[in-house]
Scaffold this active site. Structure first.
Site, PDB file in Angstrom:
ATOM      1  N   HIS A 253       0.818  -1.213   0.000  1.00  0.00           N
ATOM      2  CA  HIS A 253       0.000   0.000   0.000  1.00  0.00           C
ATOM      3  C   HIS A 253       0.855   1.267   0.000  1.00  0.00           C
ATOM      4  O   HIS A 253       0.345   2.379   0.127  1.00  0.00           O
ATOM      5  CB  HIS A 253      -0.919  -0.026   1.241  1.00  0.00           C
ATOM      6  N   LYS A 255       3.328   4.428  -1.177  1.00  0.00           N
ATOM      7  CA  LYS A 255       3.485   5.356  -2.294  1.00  0.00           C
ATOM      8  C   LYS A 255       4.838   6.047  -2.110  1.00  0.00           C
ATOM      9  O   LYS A 255       4.983   6.911  -1.233  1.00  0.00           O
ATOM     10  CB  LYS A 255       2.372   6.407  -2.331  1.00  0.00           C
ATOM     11  N   ASP A 260      17.357  10.170  -7.525  1.00  0.00           N
ATOM     12  CA  ASP A 260      18.798  10.406  -7.331  1.00  0.00           C
ATOM     13  C   ASP A 260      19.230  10.383  -5.868  1.00  0.00           C
ATOM     14  O   ASP A 260      20.311  10.881  -5.528  1.00  0.00           O
ATOM     15  CB  ASP A 260      19.216  11.747  -7.964  1.00  0.00           C
ATOM     16  N   HIS A 433      -9.040  11.230   1.361  1.00  0.00           N
ATOM     17  CA  HIS A 433      -8.136  10.076   1.287  1.00  0.00           C
ATOM     18  C   HIS A 433      -6.816  10.373   2.009  1.00  0.00           C
ATOM     19  O   HIS A 433      -5.930   9.529   2.064  1.00  0.00           O
ATOM     20  CB  HIS A 433      -7.862   9.717  -0.179  1.00  0.00           C
ATOM     21  N   LYS A 435      -4.034  10.891   4.901  1.00  0.00           N
ATOM     22  CA  LYS A 435      -3.693  10.224   6.158  1.00  0.00           C
ATOM     23  C   LYS A 435      -2.751  11.160   6.909  1.00  0.00           C
ATOM     24  O   LYS A 435      -1.526  11.150   6.697  1.00  0.00           O
ATOM     25  CB  LYS A 435      -3.008   8.876   5.906  1.00  0.00           C
ATOM     26  N   ASP A 440      -0.121  20.095  18.334  1.00  0.00           N
ATOM     27  CA  ASP A 440       0.549  21.102  19.173  1.00  0.00           C
ATOM     28  C   ASP A 440       1.481  22.038  18.405  1.00  0.00           C
ATOM     29  O   ASP A 440       2.406  22.608  18.998  1.00  0.00           O
ATOM     30  CB  ASP A 440       1.347  20.412  20.286  1.00  0.00           C
TER      31      ASP A 440
END
Length: 515
Positions: A253, A255, A260, A433, A435, A440
């Site tokens: 899952h 991404k 470089d 979508h 996350k 603080d």
């Protein structure tokens, strides 16, 4: 409707239908064998009943969330033989032993490549107590060190990331590593692919890896071979095969883009057009990403190579991609960055621990964006305790869902959240979508990890934690801007939800850990 018909066509006339039929056929044969077992061998049948009783005792004593235990005890009690055999098949996860062994080998190969340098150690020691303990856990237990000389850029929408991703890819001189859960032909992927093909012609090493779930409806099974014709090294992670196997539950899952060894991208945005709002699926698609520059990119490089090498036979090459990374303008120290990964093959639940740590260390607020909310009692208590000791806890969830049953389960938590003082909002323009955790004005994390069992226990995931980093302010600013587009959830709002949603949600919640 057009996209639905396109998917339906692929299912009926493609490899997807064959896979579904083969798996259903195998499941039917197994079920039929269990039923016949009762007629032809009562002794074996009664022995399996006894085994079911022992399994319940075993499950009760396992070190795992109570919800997991309940999800198995109920079916074993209702269907002793079938429930026991399914439990042995799934939880034994025999087909995943090879994956665990292979990944363990790659992790062993990379020991010593990720470390905290002396300057960062000194900076951590002079920082707040909260960071010291957290950095110690991440570095020494989880294996993900903190970096002090790295910077980041936050993208509040997929479109923002897309534009900068193309610009950074064009600058590549040595290598490009791409690892995504979803790749789908369209405006976004086609633009990226055009650059990858040009870079491959220029001699840049290009590697692309995507999760095998894409082969079900989004990409043809032979797509890696097509990419290799362009000079791109390509592979699927855990291709879907028409065979009953619990290892197919462990999806990649993540991404990740690494360029470089200088620049890395992560976040919730996949390489498909809905993520940049080029097409509309569930209203406006709210998603976020980050770009990281500096030594922290080293961790993403290693994470990618570990996953890439899982299916390789030879020893992996790592150091050639980590050394001689020179920056025209070395990143100025901007707080701390800790990239991290989550794997279902290790006992340490890194993603869940990172999120719990944010709650435990918060004094003023914790603000969250998440598409799914199906958590265990332990994590729910962590959230509620934070709210009850005076921390402002605010969550943004979707108003338009992509998976209705999962959405209905999430809504069953509303009364428990609201009664403990946690504020819940739904993003009315569409689907969230992202996350994101921010707390603080000092710490935040952005990545691929949802607030659900799949991300906490079953999937390969990744993220980046920021402490005293300037990117934190941008994340909080985006949260407040998103909040203006949301409607607040109240107990009255929950009580007015359709009865069928509550029934489906409450019933499905019993098996939520297995979804």
């Amino acid at each position: 409707m057009k996209k639905f018909l396109k998917y339906l066509f692929k299912i009926i006339f493609g490899r997807t239908l064959i896979i579904i039929l083969m798996v259903v056929l195998q499941a039917a044969v197994l079920l039929g064998s269990f039923i016949e077992l009762r007629n032809y061998s009562p002794f074996i049948w009664e022995s399996m009943n006894i085994l079911g009783a022992f399994l319940i005792i075993f499950i009760i004593n396992r070190d795992e969330p109570a919800e997991f235990k309940l999800s198995w005890i109920i079916p074993i009690c209702l269907f002793p033989v079938l429930g026991a055999l399914i439990y042995i098949f799934i939880m034994g996860n025999f087909s995943a032993i090879g994956l665990k062994t292979k990944l363990g080998r790659r992790i062993k190969e990379t020991e010593g490549l990720l470390f905290v340098d002396k300057k960062t150690e000194v900076a951590i020691e002079s920082s707040a107590v909260q960071l010291k303990g957290f950095a110690h856990y991440m570095g020494n237990t989880a294996g993900f060190p903190a970096y002090h000389n790295s910077t980041a850029v936050y993208y509040p929408l997929g479109e923002d990331k897309f534009a900068d991703l193309l610009a950074e890819l064009k600058k590549a001189e040595k290598f490009i590593f791409i690892e995504y859960f979803i790749i789908e032909p369209g405006i976004m992927w086609n633009a990226v692919l055009d650059i990858l093909k040009e870079k491959a012609k220029e001699g840049v090493e290009v590697r692309v890896m995507y999760d095998g779930m894409c082969s079900i409806m989004l990409l043809p099974y032979w797509y890696p071979r097509k990419l290799r014709q362009y000079g791109i090294k390509a592979k699927m992670f855990a291709p879907i095969v028409p065979f009953l196997s619990t290892s197919q539950n462990n999806r990649d899952h993540r991404k990740i883009v690494v360029i470089d060894g200088k620049v890395a991208f992560t976040g919730g945005v996949n390489l498909a057009d809905e993520y940049i709002n080029a097409v509309e699926r569930f209203g406006h698609w709210k998603d976020v990403s980050v770009k990281i520059m500096g030594d922290a990119v080293r961790s993403f490089t290693v994470m990618f190579l570990q996953m890439w090498n899982v299916s390789e036979k030879e020893d992996g090459e790592y150091e050639k991609y980590l050394k001689n990374v020179s920056f025209e303008k070395p990143p100025v120290s901007d707080g701390f960055v800790i990239p991290y990964g989550e794997t279902p093959t290790r006992s340490t639940e890194v993603g869940k621990t990172v999120y719990s740590s944010v709650f435990n260390n918060a004094c003023k607020y914790v603000h969250i964006m998440t598409p799914y909310f199906i958590i265990d009692r332990e994590f729910l208590d962590c959230m509620r305790y934070a709210a009850r000791r005076g921390v402002e806890v605010v969550m943004i969830l979707p108003h338009i869902p992509d998976k209705k049953v999962i959405f209905y389960i999430a809504r069953t938590f509303y009364p428990e959240l609201l009664e403990s003082g946690i504020k819940v909002y739904e993003y009315t323009p569409g689907f969230v979508h992202a996350k994101v955790f921010v707390s603080d004005d000092i710490s935040a994390t952005v990545g691929t990890i949802n607030l659900d069992y799949r991300s906490f226990y079953h999937h390969f995931e990744c993220g980046a934690y920021f402490y005293d980093n300037s990117v934190v302010a941008g994340i909080e600013e985006d949260f407040q801007a998103t909040l203006l587009k949301c409607q607040e959830v109240t107990l009255d709002y929950y009580h007015r939800l359709p009865l069928y949603q509550k029934v489906i949600g409450r019933t499905s919640r019993l098996l939520a850990p297995l979804l």
